[in-house]
Structures are given as C-alpha cells and as structure tokens.
Design a protein around this motif. Structure first.
Motif, PDB file in Angstrom:
ATOM      1  N   PHE A  20       0.823  -1.203   0.000  1.00 18.78           N
ATOM      2  CA  PHE A  20       0.000   0.000   0.000  1.00 18.78           C
ATOM      3  C   PHE A  20       0.860   1.257   0.000  1.00 18.78           C
ATOM      4  N   ALA A  21       1.999   1.221   0.749  1.00 20.37           N
ATOM      5  CA  ALA A  21       2.890   2.376   0.794  1.00 20.37           C
ATOM      6  C   ALA A  21       3.491   2.650  -0.579  1.00 20.37           C
ATOM      7  N   VAL A  22       3.913   1.606  -1.263  1.00 19.20           N
ATOM      8  CA  VAL A  22       4.465   1.790  -2.612  1.00 19.20           C
ATOM      9  C   VAL A  22       3.406   2.359  -3.548  1.00 19.20           C
ATOM     10  N   PHE A  23       2.201   1.802  -3.481  1.00 23.31           N
ATOM     11  CA  PHE A  23       1.123   2.298  -4.338  1.00 23.31           C
ATOM     12  C   PHE A  23       0.802   3.754  -4.016  1.00 23.31           C
ATOM     13  N   ALA A  24       0.683   4.064  -2.716  1.00 20.75           N
ATOM     14  CA  ALA A  24       0.373   5.443  -2.323  1.00 20.75           C
ATOM     15  C   ALA A  24       1.505   6.386  -2.720  1.00 20.75           C
ATOM     16  N   GLY A  25       2.779   5.941  -2.564  1.00 20.04           N
ATOM     17  CA  GLY A  25       3.905   6.782  -2.954  1.00 20.04           C
ATOM     18  C   GLY A  25       3.908   7.072  -4.441  1.00 20.04           C
ATOM     19  N   LEU A  26       3.642   6.042  -5.246  1.00 17.69           N
ATOM     20  CA  LEU A  26       3.581   6.256  -6.686  1.00 17.69           C
ATOM     21  C   LEU A  26       2.444   7.198  -7.057  1.00 17.69           C
ATOM     22  N   LEU A  27       1.302   7.037  -6.380  1.00 18.48           N
ATOM     23  CA  LEU A  27       0.166   7.908  -6.676  1.00 18.48           C
ATOM     24  C   LEU A  27       0.477   9.354  -6.310  1.00 18.48           C
ATOM     25  N   ILE A  28       1.080   9.576  -5.128  1.00 19.61           N
ATOM     26  CA  ILE A  28       1.420  10.937  -4.706  1.00 19.61           C
ATOM     27  C   ILE A  28       2.477  11.534  -5.630  1.00 19.61           C
ATOM     28  N   ALA A  29       3.473  10.714  -6.012  1.00 20.59           N
ATOM     29  CA  ALA A  29       4.506  11.205  -6.923  1.00 20.59           C
ATOM     30  C   ALA A  29       3.899  11.591  -8.273  1.00 20.59           C
ATOM     31  N   TYR A  30       2.975  10.790  -8.754  1.00 17.23           N
ATOM     32  CA  TYR A  30       2.328  11.107 -10.033  1.00 17.23           C
ATOM     33  C   TYR A  30       1.532  12.399  -9.932  1.00 17.23           C
ATOM     34  N   LEU A  31       0.769  12.556  -8.837  1.00 21.67           N
ATOM     35  CA  LEU A  31      -0.008  13.783  -8.663  1.00 21.67           C
ATOM     36  C   LEU A  31       0.899  14.993  -8.503  1.00 21.67           C
ATOM     37  N   SER A  32       1.995  14.831  -7.758  1.00 22.97           N
ATOM     38  CA  SER A  32       2.926  15.946  -7.561  1.00 22.97           C
ATOM     39  C   SER A  32       3.566  16.351  -8.879  1.00 22.97           C
ATOM     40  N   TRP A  33       3.977  15.371  -9.647  1.00 25.43           N
ATOM     41  CA  TRP A  33       4.620  15.670 -10.923  1.00 25.43           C
ATOM     42  C   TRP A  33       3.660  16.372 -11.867  1.00 25.43           C
ATOM     43  N   ASN A  34       2.429  15.902 -11.930  1.00 20.19           N
ATOM     44  CA  ASN A  34       1.444  16.543 -12.797  1.00 20.19           C
ATOM     45  C   ASN A  34       1.123  17.953 -12.325  1.00 20.19           C
ATOM     46  N   THR A  35       1.052  18.144 -11.000  1.00 20.65           N
ATOM     47  CA  THR A  35       0.806  19.491 -10.477  1.00 20.65           C
ATOM     48  C   THR A  35       1.947  20.423 -10.845  1.00 20.65           C
ATOM     49  N   TRP A  36       3.163  19.901 -10.700  1.00 23.28           N
ATOM     50  CA  TRP A  36       4.339  20.691 -11.043  1.00 23.28           C
ATOM     51  C   TRP A  36       4.328  21.061 -12.533  1.00 23.28           C
TER      52      TRP A  36
END
Length: 470
Positions: A20-36
């Motif tokens: 779950f941590a890996v999945f959540a980390g990937l999801l947050i990283a994807y959202l952060s990158w898209n926001t950036w």
C-alpha cells in the motif's frame, strides 16, 4: 512480542503495508509531478503573455511607452516581475531591485531561474523567479518574469502532506497489524490450549466460538464436530471393549471348561465327540460375533471400497422373506412381504440384504405376539417396501412387545441387549449393523409403535442418488 513478530498475520500486515505504501507513494509522486507540470506550464504561459503584451507596447511607443506601461503595472501588487535598465545599468522602471549580473547574458532563454531582490524590500530576503531577458535597441535591457514562491509553497505543502501521510500510514499499519495479529494469535493460542487439553486425554474439550461466523469460527465448528465424532468413537470403542470382555469371556470360559471336563472324564469316543461338537457350536457362536463386528466395521468404513449399484429393494425383501420362511414356520409365525411397486436405490446389494435380514431375524426372535391377546392368532411379521417422495422405506412390522421409546436409542449400539439375563440367542450386533448400513447409504434407522408391536423402518434416499460415502 517475539512470537507476535514471527506470526504470519503480522508479516502479512507488513507486506500489505509495504504494498500500500508503494502504491500510495507512486500515486502521490504522479499527482505531484502533474501538479508541477501544470504550474510550470501556466507560469510559462503567463510570462509569454506578458512578453507579447510589452512587445506590442514597445512597437507602439518605443522605450518611453514601455517604461510608462511597466511603471503602471508595478503599482498593482502581483507575482509578475518587471525591470527596465539603461545602458549604464540604472533601473528605469519595474519592481525588481537587482538580479545577478550573469542574468543579462541569457538573452531570450526560457525557464531561466534566478534570485532577485524586491524593489520595496530591504534586500535581506532573496526570492526566486523564472524570467526572460531581452536586449533592446540603444543598449536598454528588459526583464520579465514570475515569482515562483507560490509553486515552492505548494511543493512544500505536498511534501509535508506526503511525509505526514507516510508517518500516519506506518503508525496505523504497524498498529493495525499488531492489533489484528494479537486477535488472531489469541484465537490460535486458544485452539492450541484446547488441543493440548485434548491430547492430555480430556476429549470433552471444545474449540471456543466468537460468534462472528468468520473463518476461525467455521474452522472451530468443523473441529468441534470432528471432536464429537472422535469422542463418540472412543466411547463406543470403550463400550465395545467392555462388551467384548463381558460377552466373550463367558463362552470362552465355558468352552475351556468343557474341554477340561472332557479331558478329565473317562476317555471314550462318545464323550470326546460330544465335547468336540459342543466346542464347534461355541466356536461358531464366537465366529458369528466377530463376523458381526467385522461387518459393522466394514459398513462404517464405506464397505471397504465395495461398489454401489442399483438395488431393487422389493426384490431384496422378497429374497430375505424366502430365506426366512422356514424359520417363521418353525416359530409358528407368518412372514409376508408387501411390495406393490419396485423401488430402487443406489447402494451395496450385500449390505442392504444383510440389514433387511437382521431386521427380519430380530422380529422373528423378539416379535412374537402375546398368546393371551384376543387377536394374536394369525399375526406375524410383515416386510413392507414403499416409496415416500424422494425416500425409500423398508418397514419390518411385528406384533410383539416392542421396544420402549427410552431404549430405542440404545438398541443400535454394539452388544446392546434389552434382555438383562442374555439367555436368548444373539450378541446384540444385529441392529448396530443395520444402523451402520443406514449411515453408509445416507439413511436412518427409525423405530415406531405398530399397535401392538414394533415397526422398524430403514429409510434410504431413492431416485438413484448415490450416497456420499461411496
């Protein structure tokens, strides 16, 4: 704690937490990158729009017009940055006090990140911005940009939220795993404790149920059913051992005594022959007892692999009646079969026939009508075969004294005898065999009043349904 950490439940919780941590980390990283990316694109578009607007003003009125427009724009607070310098580096207009000198060497470059001082601040705080610089005719220089503190603050907020979420996820994951593992470990420890008590010899112990109906409750219920079955078997084994010791000790002792008496008596051919004949009779009775026990064991073990086939119950009943008609005549009883229709089941022909024979034999032995009863004349034993819905019934009816309702559950046990004196022939295995055959064929053995007498009913599944024991 060490046992808890080694438990499968805790390890599974950690694995689920990691996944779950890996999945959540990937999801947050994807959202952060898209926001950036979105903010960067918006920033560049804003700067590009500013540049195009100022270029239009410069074409209309030259440097003076450009200075007037920038001076007017800097009076309104915003994140946009402007700076116009003369060839000597003096600020003519804008809200930027200073930038690094190397900035002016990047004429026309996009996404140029610089640090700058605001015109209205003391200069103690440095700010970051994305700018574009242009060299104008006459040595004048223009800087247009956008402050990126908002983007930095958003990035900091995302990282802080990510860190907080990671900490909460770890704490809640480990805590949840600890809680779940403790509950599961407590259930398993309870099962282990009960198992140790059972292994110590207390077969009355049972697995505890929480009432939730979960997989542990279903497992515990299955184990409890198995333990009840084992307890009944052990109790039956003890009764069988006691009954064997009681029922076989007497004939064996009598057999040995007669042989000794024959040896001590005057040796004559007639005496020896009588002793041998008596010994053979006693041996036959003992062999019959052991054969009955083996037959019951064979039925309870699934007929030792015997195949099941279509059995015509009416035909089987007629064969048994034909076999026992001479016995009934010698006893002064009538023996009839009532099978108006053919009823077939899937079963073992030999065991079904033996079960019917045992019921008929018991009825002929113990089902004699009371001679003082007014309607006792002509009454006997009837074997009726009927189909009742999806079931097939074989009813053996007599006019004897019957079996008291309180004793009907006892008579199907091995060596059970209602006659305390045990003077009548038999070993008390006949009905036990019938009950075992009924269980083998997913059926039951029932007893009802025949008014007067007893009705023993062998209830079996019809419609060609193959028993589960096969």
């Amino acid at each position: 704690m060490l046992k808890l950490l080694k438990s499968t439940a805790f390890r599974l919780s950690l694995i689920y937490l990691a996944v779950f941590a890996v999945f959540a980390g990937l999801l947050i990283a994807y959202l952060s990158w898209n926001t950036w990316v979105i903010f960067s694109r918006q920033l560049n578009n804003t700067i590009e729009a500013e540049v195009q607007g100022l270029a239009e003003q410069y074409r209309i009125g030259g440097t003076l017009r450009l200075i007037q427009v920038i001076d007017k724009r800097t009076r309104n607070p915003s994140s946009s940055l402007y700076l116009v310098q003369d060839p000597q580096g003096n600020r003519l207009a804008g809200n930027v006090a200073s930038v690094p000198p190397a900035t002016w060497d990047a004429d026309g470059e996009d996404e140029l990140r610089v640090t700058y001082d605001r015109f209205d601040e003391s200069g103690a705080t440095r700010h970051e911005a994305v700018v574009q610089v242009f060299l104008l005719p006459g040595g004048f220089r223009l800087l247009v940009g956008r402050d990126i503190e908002e983007r930095q603050r958003l990035q900091d907020i995302i990282w802080r939220a990510t860190l907080l979420a990671a900490v909460l996820m770890i704490v809640l994951g480990v805590g949840g795993g600890y809680y779940v593992s403790r509950r599961i470990l407590a259930r398993i420890d309870a099962v282990a404790e009960t198992s140790r008590s059972i292994m110590a010899g207390d077969l009355s112990q049972r697995m505890s149920l929480s009432g939730s109906g979960d997989e542990f409750d279903r497992l515990a219920a299955s184990l409890n059913e198995m333990l009840e079955r084992i307890e009944r078997l052990m109790h039956g084994l003890k009764e069988v051992s006691d009954n064997i010791a009681h029922d076989l000790k007497t004939p064996l002792t009598r057999l040995r005594g007669r042989v000794e008496a024959a040896l001590r008596a005057e040796p004559t051919e007639v005496g020896y022959r009588e002793a041998l004949e008596t010994t053979i009779e006693e041996s036959d009775r003992l062999i019959a007892v052991f054969n009955g026990l083996l037959m019951i064991a064979r039925a309870e073990a699934g007929a030792s692999g015997a195949s099941f086939a279509t059995v015509d119950l009416a035909e089987a009943a007629r064969d048994v009646v034909d076999l026992y008609e001479p016995v009934a005549e010698d006893a002064g009883l009538t023996l009839e079969v009532d099978a108006p229709e053919d009823v077939s089941i899937e079963g073992n022909r030999e065991l079904i026939g033996q079960a019917i024979a045992n019921l008929v034999d018991n009825a002929l032995k113990y089902g004699r009508p009371d001679p003082e009863a007014p309607d006792s004349e002509g009454r006997g034993v009837t074997v009726a075969v009927r189909r009742v819905g999806p079931r097939a019934e074989i009813a053996v009816c007599d006019a004897g004294p019957g079996i008291p309702p309180a004793a009907r559950g006892k008579v199907v046990e091995r060596f059970a005898r209602l006659e305390e004196s045990r003077s009548a022939p038999g070993a008390g295995l006949g009905l036990a065999l019938v009950a075992a055959v009924a269980r083998l064929h997913d059926g039951t053995l029932l007893f009802e009043d025949n008014g007067p007498g007893l009705k023993a009913i062998l209830d079996l599944p019809a419609n060609g349904a193959k028993p589960a024991a096969s």
